[in-house]
Design a protein around this motif. Structure first.
Motif, short mmCIF file in Angstrom:
data_model
loop_
_atom_site.label_atom_id
_atom_site.label_comp_id
_atom_site.label_asym_id
_atom_site.label_seq_id
_atom_site.Cartn_x
_atom_site.Cartn_y
_atom_site.Cartn_z
N ASP A 32 -4.33 1.57 -7.99
CA ASP A 32 -3.98 0.18 -7.64
C ASP A 32 -5.06 -0.82 -8.07
N GLU A 33 -5.92 -0.41 -8.99
CA GLU A 33 -6.97 -1.30 -9.50
C GLU A 33 -6.48 -2.12 -10.69
N ASP A 34 -5.47 -1.62 -11.37
CA ASP A 34 -4.98 -2.28 -12.58
C ASP A 34 -3.51 -2.67 -12.38
N TYR A 35 -3.24 -3.96 -12.43
CA TYR A 35 -1.87 -4.49 -12.34
C TYR A 35 -1.65 -5.38 -13.55
N ARG A 36 -0.58 -5.14 -14.28
CA ARG A 36 -0.28 -5.94 -15.46
C ARG A 36 1.20 -6.29 -15.49
N VAL A 37 1.50 -7.44 -16.06
CA VAL A 37 2.87 -7.90 -16.22
C VAL A 37 3.09 -8.21 -17.70
N PHE A 38 4.18 -7.68 -18.26
CA PHE A 38 4.48 -7.87 -19.67
C PHE A 38 5.88 -8.46 -19.84
N PRO A 39 6.07 -9.39 -20.77
CA PRO A 39 7.42 -9.88 -21.07
C PRO A 39 8.22 -8.81 -21.80
N THR A 40 9.52 -8.75 -21.53
CA THR A 40 10.37 -7.71 -22.11
C THR A 40 11.65 -8.28 -22.69
N SER A 41 12.33 -7.46 -23.47
CA SER A 41 13.74 -7.69 -23.77
C SER A 41 14.50 -6.76 -22.81
N VAL A 42 15.70 -7.15 -22.49
CA VAL A 42 16.52 -6.37 -21.56
C VAL A 42 17.90 -6.18 -22.18
N PRO A 43 18.72 -5.29 -21.59
CA PRO A 43 20.06 -5.05 -22.15
C PRO A 43 20.90 -6.32 -22.24
N LYS A 44 21.75 -6.36 -23.27
CA LYS A 44 22.60 -7.51 -23.55
C LYS A 44 23.57 -7.81 -22.41
N THR A 45 24.09 -6.77 -21.79
CA THR A 45 25.09 -6.94 -20.74
C THR A 45 24.77 -6.02 -19.57
N HIS A 58 9.78 -4.35 -33.65
CA HIS A 58 9.21 -5.12 -34.75
C HIS A 58 9.81 -6.53 -34.79
N ASP A 59 10.95 -6.71 -34.11
CA ASP A 59 11.64 -8.00 -34.08
C ASP A 59 11.18 -8.77 -32.83
N THR A 60 10.15 -9.56 -32.98
CA THR A 60 9.54 -10.24 -31.83
C THR A 60 10.46 -11.30 -31.22
N ARG A 61 11.52 -11.69 -31.91
CA ARG A 61 12.47 -12.66 -31.36
C ARG A 61 13.24 -12.09 -30.17
N LYS A 62 13.27 -10.77 -30.04
CA LYS A 62 14.04 -10.14 -28.97
C LYS A 62 13.37 -10.23 -27.60
N ILE A 63 12.06 -10.34 -27.57
CA ILE A 63 11.33 -10.35 -26.30
C ILE A 63 11.66 -11.63 -25.53
N GLY A 64 11.94 -11.44 -24.23
CA GLY A 64 12.32 -12.56 -23.39
C GLY A 64 13.81 -12.84 -23.39
N ARG A 65 14.58 -11.98 -24.06
CA ARG A 65 16.02 -12.21 -24.18
C ARG A 65 16.83 -10.98 -23.78
N ARG A 66 18.11 -11.21 -23.57
CA ARG A 66 19.07 -10.12 -23.43
C ARG A 66 19.43 -9.70 -24.85
N SER A 67 18.79 -8.65 -25.33
CA SER A 67 18.99 -8.31 -26.74
C SER A 67 19.04 -6.81 -27.01
N SER A 68 18.85 -5.98 -26.00
CA SER A 68 18.81 -4.54 -26.27
C SER A 68 20.15 -3.89 -25.96
N ASP A 69 20.27 -2.67 -26.39
CA ASP A 69 21.48 -1.89 -26.15
C ASP A 69 21.32 -0.98 -24.94
N GLY A 70 20.37 -1.27 -24.07
CA GLY A 70 20.17 -0.51 -22.85
C GLY A 70 18.72 -0.26 -22.50
N CYS A 71 17.84 -0.34 -23.48
CA CYS A 71 16.42 -0.05 -23.26
C CYS A 71 15.65 -1.29 -22.83
N ILE A 72 14.41 -1.05 -22.45
CA ILE A 72 13.47 -2.12 -22.15
C ILE A 72 12.53 -2.23 -23.36
N GLY A 73 12.51 -3.38 -23.99
CA GLY A 73 11.71 -3.58 -25.20
C GLY A 73 10.47 -4.40 -24.92
#
Length: 186
Positions: free
Chosen positions: A74-87, A149-164
């Motif tokens: 519990d010494e290291d806490y980090r938050v990262f922006p992701t892409s999430v599933p489209k639907t 490799h497609d950085t435009r996807k991060i922060g959007r609903r753009s994946s087919d089920g995974c967390i990017g």
């Protein structure tokens, strides 16, 4: 030169809004609204999701599109922006674990992806691979956390089920996360 004329009505409205805003914010906090940081990520506490940290913990928040990581101590806490599933149909929620890690993953489309996109073909590691440079596999088949490799996807609903994640971010997370880390997708 343009001259701006303020009506008395506009001036009174602006003043009223200025004085009312702090009251509205306090009312929302009192009612239990999620407080958000400057990046709009909903704050998370691992205790709301897990009984203990074990070897570490990850919460993937598909609403605020953020991945939260806590180290085992519990010494290291980090938050990262992701892409999430489209639907929501492509989104699996619940508890899982990291069961495998792979640097330079290869990618094979799932059966449902092949139905929807018959032109898709398996792909080895490289700049066109949709899994990016690193992958963390769940114990659910075909679901994982991976780079892109497609950085435009991060922060959007753009994946087919995974967390990017950005490739640089997934590389950082890959180094921190041991196999066995508990994961929750919400």
């Amino acid at each position: 030169m343009t001259t701006t004329i303020l009506s008395r009505r506009a001036l009174i409205g602006a003043a009223a809004a200025t004085f009312a805003m702090p009251s509205l914010i306090r009312a929302q906090e009192a009612e239990g609204f999620n407080r958000r940081n400057i990046s709009s990520f909903a704050q998370q506490d691992w205790r709301d999701h897990f009984e203990n940290l074990g070897t570490g913990a990850i919460v993937c928040d598909t609403v605020s599109r953020a991945l939260h990581f806590w180290s085992a101590d519990d010494e290291d806490y980090r938050v990262f922006p992701t892409s999430v599933p489209k639907t929501d149909d492509l989104t699996r929620r619940g508890y899982t674990r990291i069961v495998r890690k792979k640097e330079g993953p290869s990618w094979t489309p799932t059966a449902s992806q092949m139905e929807r996109f018959p032109e898709w073909r398996p792909m080895g590691p490289g700049p066109d691979n949709p899994l990016g440079t690193h992958a963390l596999y769940f114990d659910w088949p075909a679901y994982l956390i991976h780079g892109t490799h497609d950085t435009r996807k991060i922060g959007r609903r753009s994946s087919d089920g995974c967390i990017g994640l950005f490739n640089e971010t997934v590389e950082e997370l890959y180094a921190l996360v041991p196999v066995g880390t508990q994961v929750r997708l919400i």
